[in-house]
Design a protein around this motif. Structure first.
Motif: not given
Length: 341
Positions: A14-15, A38-46, A52-59, A100-108
């Motif tokens: 569904g997602n 809105y965007m969803d941002v996933e934060i990864l361990n390098p 590590m975390c998923v931040i949802d509903k980020v403008h 974030l809009r200047s670096v994001a290429t997709s909503p995820l």
């Protein structure tokens, strides 16, 4: 298939379908053209690449600092001042004020989090960088018995008093500029950077302060013929540096990054027509004048190292001006030294 696994599979598809239609599970429309949704941002361990975390509903208008604050709420151990975010494992750190809009290429999209260690504010860095040399030099100038044994009663040469005046004036000017002229960034820098800066400035201050204020110090070879012109040159460069910094601060308040500061009726600002970084020109000139006035190796070495560092800083600024500033090439400006480099 177990019921829990069926529900997880159903939610995943569904997602995925929602993202494919540019609609999130709550029905918010994603618009990649103008990034207004809105965007969803996933934060990864390098190191491991794991989430590590998923931040949802980020403008998209949110800044990197806003994302760090939300990351801190989700993971309280990750303080915003210690967190660095990158788009790739070895990529540059994203600045806090970056949208974030200047670096994001997709909503995820994903970013990599890095623990930068203990941080200190830039205001603390500059104050420590300038207060330390000011006080350390005065310790040697007073010729305390613990520094020069019992030779404190020997008469000082006039150039020693002038050198103390010039050195104190230089760092007092920088302190006043830090407090009242420059708009110091609210960002932070690693504690190791502060220690390096203090070791460099404080260490060289001990070296040159010890030699210049030593009871056996030998004055310059040409005496007044060498000291007076150097003193005049030093004062001119200090005044010029102050005027340039005030002009840069006023220009920064206009928030116009597409124009270069222009010269005014103040003669010290006329150097803007020849170089892009006149503040470094005056700074280099002041230290070279002080090295000639005192005729000591420590001051000459310190002036040489500062010159190399400022030429590197000016080269980067010069490149940015040529890329961003309108008509930057029309005036045939150089980086620091007119008509050279």
């Amino acid at each position: 298939m177990p019921p829990m696994q069926q529900n997880a599979t159903r939610n995943f598809h569904g997602n995925f379908q929602a993202v494919g239609n540019r609609v999130d599970p709550q029905g918010t429309l994603f618009r990649l053209g103008n990034k207004s949704g809105y965007m969803d941002v996933e934060i990864l361990n390098p190191q491991t690449g794991r989430s590590m975390c998923v931040i949802d509903k980020v403008h998209p208008s949110s800044t990197v600092l806003d994302l760090k604050n939300r990351f801190h709420k989700a993971c309280p151990a990750r303080y915003p001042s210690r967190t660095g975010l990158r788009m790739s494992v070895n990529g540059p750190l994203l600045r806090d004020h970056c949208d974030l809009r200047s670096v994001a290429t997709s909503p995820l999209f994903s970013v990599y989090s890095e623990d930068l260690g203990r941080q200190v504010g830039w205001n603390t860095v500059f104050l420590a960088q300038y207060v330390g040399p000011l006080l350390i030099y005065l310790v040697f100038y007073l010729r305390l018995a613990s520094v020069y044994d019992d030779a404190t009663k020997r008469r000082r040469h006039q150039v020693v008093d002038l050198a103390c005046f010039c050195h104190s004036l230089h760092y007092m000017k920088h302190l006043l500029e830090t407090l009242f002229v420059h708009s110091v960034s609210d960002g932070c820098t690693p504690l190791g950077g502060l220690l390096k800066v203090c070791a460099f400035y404080w260490g060289f201050t001990c070296w040159l302060g010890y030699y210049i204020n030593h009871p056996l110090y030998t004055p310059p070879y040409y005496s007044g013929k060498q000291v007076i012109p150097s003193l005049v040159c030093f004062l001119i460069c200090e005044c010029g540096n102050l005027c340039i910094n005030i002009s840069l601060a006023r220009h920064k308040q206009t928030r116009n990054e597409l124009t270069h500061p222009t010269s005014t009726s103040n003669p010290f600002t006329w150097l803007f027509t020849l170089v892009h970084c006149p503040q470094y020109t005056y700074e280099i000139g002041a230290w070279l004048a002080l090295s000639i006035m005192t005729q000591t190796v420590p001051v000459a070495v310190f002036a040489g190292l500062l010159t190399v560092q400022m030429l590197l800083w000016a080269r980067r600024r010069h490149g940015r001006y040529l890329r961003k500033v309108k008509n930057a090439r029309r005036f045939w400006r150089t980086a620091v030294i007119p008509f050279l480099f």
